[in-house]
Scaffold this motif. Structure first.
Motif, PDB file in Angstrom:
ATOM      1  N   ALA A   1      -1.899  -7.757  -7.062  1.00 18.18           N
ATOM      2  CA  ALA A   1      -1.157  -7.155  -8.385  1.00 18.18           C
ATOM      3  C   ALA A   1      -0.210  -6.261  -8.003  1.00 18.18           C
ATOM      4  CB  ALA A   1      -2.468  -7.097  -9.486  1.00 18.18           C
ATOM      5  N   LEU A   2      -0.841  -5.210  -7.471  1.00 22.21           N
ATOM      6  CA  LEU A   2       0.173  -3.966  -7.009  1.00 22.21           C
ATOM      7  C   LEU A   2       1.477  -4.558  -6.338  1.00 22.21           C
ATOM      8  CD1 LEU A   2      -0.494  -0.687  -6.358  1.00 22.21           C
ATOM      9  CD2 LEU A   2       0.918  -1.696  -4.399  1.00 22.21           C
ATOM     10  N   ARG A   3       1.343  -5.482  -5.424  1.00 22.26           N
ATOM     11  CA  ARG A   3       2.556  -6.027  -4.589  1.00 22.26           C
ATOM     12  C   ARG A   3       3.611  -6.299  -5.938  1.00 22.26           C
ATOM     13  NH1 ARG A   3       2.401  -7.273   0.535  1.00 22.26           N
ATOM     14  NH2 ARG A   3       0.298  -7.404   0.587  1.00 22.26           N
ATOM     15  N   HIS A   4       3.181  -7.456  -6.585  1.00 19.14           N
ATOM     16  CA  HIS A   4       3.929  -8.126  -7.924  1.00 19.14           C
ATOM     17  C   HIS A   4       4.835  -6.676  -8.464  1.00 19.14           C
ATOM     18  CE1 HIS A   4       3.245 -12.078  -6.544  1.00 19.14           C
ATOM     19  NE2 HIS A   4       1.984 -11.699  -6.960  1.00 19.14           N
ATOM     20  N   VAL A   5       4.026  -5.718  -8.879  1.00 18.82           N
ATOM     21  CA  VAL A   5       4.596  -4.757  -9.763  1.00 18.82           C
ATOM     22  C   VAL A   5       5.448  -4.010  -8.751  1.00 18.82           C
ATOM     23  CG1 VAL A   5       4.025  -2.607 -10.870  1.00 18.82           C
ATOM     24  CG2 VAL A   5       2.558  -4.637 -11.342  1.00 18.82           C
ATOM     25  N   ALA A   6       5.024  -3.567  -7.692  1.00 22.50           N
ATOM     26  CA  ALA A   6       5.999  -2.690  -6.785  1.00 22.50           C
ATOM     27  C   ALA A   6       7.357  -3.558  -6.552  1.00 22.50           C
ATOM     28  CB  ALA A   6       5.373  -2.514  -5.496  1.00 22.50           C
ATOM     29  N   LYS A   7       7.272  -4.876  -6.439  1.00 21.02           N
ATOM     30  CA  LYS A   7       8.463  -5.625  -6.184  1.00 21.02           C
ATOM     31  C   LYS A   7       9.340  -5.582  -7.572  1.00 21.02           C
ATOM     32  CE  LYS A   7      10.454 -10.111  -4.875  1.00 21.02           C
ATOM     33  NZ  LYS A   7       9.868 -11.692  -4.741  1.00 21.02           N
ATOM     34  N   ALA A   8       8.737  -5.844  -8.549  1.00 22.26           N
ATOM     35  CA  ALA A   8       9.428  -5.695  -9.932  1.00 22.26           C
ATOM     36  C   ALA A   8      10.229  -4.295 -10.167  1.00 22.26           C
ATOM     37  CB  ALA A   8       8.369  -5.942 -10.910  1.00 22.26           C
ATOM     38  N   LEU A   9       9.356  -3.259  -9.649  1.00 19.62           N
ATOM     39  CA  LEU A   9       9.941  -1.894  -9.994  1.00 19.62           C
ATOM     40  C   LEU A   9      11.075  -1.313  -9.012  1.00 19.62           C
ATOM     41  CD1 LEU A   9       6.552  -0.065 -10.915  1.00 19.62           C
ATOM     42  CD2 LEU A   9       8.323  -0.607 -12.423  1.00 19.62           C
ATOM     43  N   GLY A  10      10.885  -2.037  -7.999  1.00 23.42           N
ATOM     44  CA  GLY A  10      11.983  -1.980  -6.874  1.00 23.42           C
ATOM     45  C   GLY A  10      11.954  -0.345  -6.145  1.00 23.42           C
ATOM     46  N   GLY A  11      10.907   0.397  -6.405  1.00 22.77           N
ATOM     47  CA  GLY A  11      11.213   1.579  -5.642  1.00 22.77           C
ATOM     48  C   GLY A  11      11.478   2.458  -6.726  1.00 22.77           C
ATOM     49  N   ARG A  12      11.960   2.218  -7.997  1.00 23.13           N
ATOM     50  CA  ARG A  12      12.631   3.319  -8.911  1.00 23.13           C
ATOM     51  C   ARG A  12      11.727   4.365  -9.235  1.00 23.13           C
ATOM     52  NH1 ARG A  12      14.826  -1.499  -9.334  1.00 23.13           N
ATOM     53  NH2 ARG A  12      13.587  -2.021 -11.277  1.00 23.13           N
ATOM     54  N   THR A  13      10.389   3.970  -9.461  1.00 24.13           N
ATOM     55  CA  THR A  13       9.520   4.792 -10.066  1.00 24.13           C
ATOM     56  C   THR A  13       8.355   4.726  -9.048  1.00 24.13           C
ATOM     57  OG1 THR A  13      10.161   3.861 -12.418  1.00 24.13           O
ATOM     58  CG2 THR A  13       7.997   5.069 -12.213  1.00 24.13           C
ATOM     59  N   PRO A  14       7.719   6.039  -8.844  1.00 28.11           N
ATOM     60  CA  PRO A  14       6.403   6.208  -8.284  1.00 28.11           C
ATOM     61  C   PRO A  14       5.275   5.464  -8.746  1.00 28.11           C
ATOM     62  CG  PRO A  14       7.574   8.347  -8.746  1.00 28.11           C
ATOM     63  CD  PRO A  14       8.227   7.287  -9.333  1.00 28.11           C
ATOM     64  N   LEU A  15       4.632   4.778  -7.798  1.00 27.25           N
ATOM     65  CA  LEU A  15       3.683   3.826  -8.167  1.00 27.25           C
ATOM     66  C   LEU A  15       2.481   4.106  -7.410  1.00 27.25           C
ATOM     67  CD1 LEU A  15       2.508   1.074  -9.300  1.00 27.25           C
ATOM     68  CD2 LEU A  15       3.553  -0.046  -7.478  1.00 27.25           C
ATOM     69  N   LEU A  16       1.296   4.548  -8.216  1.00 28.51           N
ATOM     70  CA  LEU A  16       0.082   4.972  -7.456  1.00 28.51           C
ATOM     71  C   LEU A  16      -1.055   3.911  -7.789  1.00 28.51           C
ATOM     72  CD1 LEU A  16      -0.099   8.748  -8.291  1.00 28.51           C
ATOM     73  CD2 LEU A  16       1.111   7.719  -6.437  1.00 28.51           C
ATOM     74  N   GLN A  17      -1.589   3.404  -6.582  1.00 29.68           N
ATOM     75  CA  GLN A  17      -2.672   2.433  -6.717  1.00 29.68           C
ATOM     76  C   GLN A  17      -4.048   3.687  -6.951  1.00 29.68           C
ATOM     77  OE1 GLN A  17      -4.606   0.092  -7.518  1.00 29.68           O
ATOM     78  NE2 GLN A  17      -4.256  -1.479  -6.079  1.00 29.68           N
ATOM     79  N   THR A  18      -5.013   2.812  -8.013  1.00 31.73           N
ATOM     80  CA  THR A  18      -6.149   3.622  -8.253  1.00 31.73           C
ATOM     81  C   THR A  18      -7.148   3.413  -7.302  1.00 31.73           C
ATOM     82  OG1 THR A  18      -5.649   3.749 -10.606  1.00 31.73           O
ATOM     83  CG2 THR A  18      -8.020   4.081  -9.963  1.00 31.73           C
ATOM     84  N   VAL A  19      -7.813   4.557  -6.560  1.00 33.16           N
ATOM     85  CA  VAL A  19      -8.788   4.419  -5.538  1.00 33.16           C
ATOM     86  C   VAL A  19     -10.011   5.413  -6.047  1.00 33.16           C
ATOM     87  CG1 VAL A  19      -8.003   6.042  -4.174  1.00 33.16           C
ATOM     88  CG2 VAL A  19      -9.307   4.311  -3.106  1.00 33.16           C
TER      89      VAL A  19
END
Length: 326
Positions: free
Chosen positions: A112-130
């Motif tokens: 799921a994160l992979r799809h979100v990262a692709k859509a955001l295109g690196g323009r917004t910091p994306l943090l996975q929850t761990v």
């Protein structure tokens, strides 16, 4: 400024064009489906344009592949509960298997994160929850983790070893999927639960091992200390760029914390008493107070924890308007 510039300027102690802001919420039950989680995440971000996206998988994803049974039972904040634990005897810590994070529930989160990262295109910091290894151990065993910690410490440490190894593998896979870093949640670094010496033995070494494995591979990490009476001085030395906790309901407040942690403090909002229940004017006043406490330096406006599901749009809008106004 764009989202990255705003955060990086704040991190360096400079004055961004406005204070960065990020709010996050659960999407209960839908977060069990990769497509639905992606859709909700992107809709949330496109609607509000926060400066950081905290990815929001179910809070129990880290224990389900080990056999824990979970359910969403209607919690006001959308949190899922463990309804059947895995570890019911100290000897079982040694039997935890080394999970393959490319399969099962772990794999779904990074897909799921992979799809979100692709859509955001690196323009917004994306943090996975761990979650910290000791937090995961508690979800696997429930409150008997405290018994094992004190009565069978060597057995618990065998389990923590396995959990830490799996967590590291999951984190590295998340980086490959497009995560810029992690929202690292510790729900056990509270003096109401453990002594500082206990956390120094069963928490901190495993936490730091994960950060060591990520060194040079990520751009931003946020530490979240959950609960009351957190061990702030112990945690303030962690190698993270951002620190989030319930600053409106437990010490330290932002002013005091800024003397102990010299990167970005994330907070200022009481997500329940204010953002859920108060007027937009009260919400704006709380934002202003957070800025006043820190002089607007090294601050990201955020909640102490996840937003209630019923949070009104007008109060989220009030947060965004307030950071623009102040």
């Amino acid at each position: 400024m764009d989202h990255w510039q705003r955060i990086e300027t704040s991190l360096a102690g400079g004055k961004p064009d406005r204070i960065p802001v990020s709010l996050w919420k659960h999407f209960p039950d839908d977060d069990r489906d990769v497509g639905m989680l992606v859709e909700h995440t992107l809709t949330w971000q496109r609607k509000w344009q926060f400066d950081l996206v905290k990815f929001m998988p179910s809070g129990t994803y880290g224990v389900e592949d080990w056999g824990a049974e979970t359910a969403y039972e209607g919690a006001w904040n959308g949190a899922r509960s463990v309804v059947k634990t895995v570890v019911r005897d100290a000897d079982q810590w040694a039997t935890l298997r080394r999970l393959d994070v490319t399969k099962g529930c772990y794999a779904q989160q990074n897909e799921a994160l992979r799809h979100v990262a692709k859509a955001l295109g690196g323009r917004t910091p994306l943090l996975q929850t761990v979650f910290s290894p000791l937090t995961t151990a508690r979800k696997l065993a429930g409150d008997r983790v405290f018994t094992d910690l004190r009565c069978s410490p060597d057995a618990l440490e065998l389990g923590l070893r396995t959990i830490t190894d799996v967590t590291i593998e999951f984190c590295l896979a998340a980086v490959e999927a497009g995560a810029h870093g992690f929202f690292f949640a510790s729900q056990m670094a509270s003096s109401r639960l453990l002594s500082a010496a206990e956390y120094e033995r069963f928490g901190r070494p495993y936490d730091l091992e994960i950060f060591d494995a990520l060194q040079g591979k990520v751009r931003l990490n946020m530490l979240h200390a959950h609960g009351d009476d957190i061990m702030f001085p112990l945690l303030a030395g962690y190698p993270v760029e951002m620190f989030n906790w319930h600053d409106r309901i437990t010490k330290p407040g932002l002013r005091q914390a800024s003397t102990q942690f010299h990167k970005i403090l994330v907070g200022g909002l009481n997500e329940h008493a204010t953002v859920l229940r108060a007027s937009p004017e009260h919400v704006a006043a709380e934002v202003r107070d957070a800025i006043d406490q820190t002089n607007g330096e090294r601050l990201m406006i955020g909640p102490g924890c996840v937003l209630p599901l019923a949070t009104p749009d007008e109060n989220i809008r009030a947060v965004l308007c307030a950071v623009e106004a102040f």
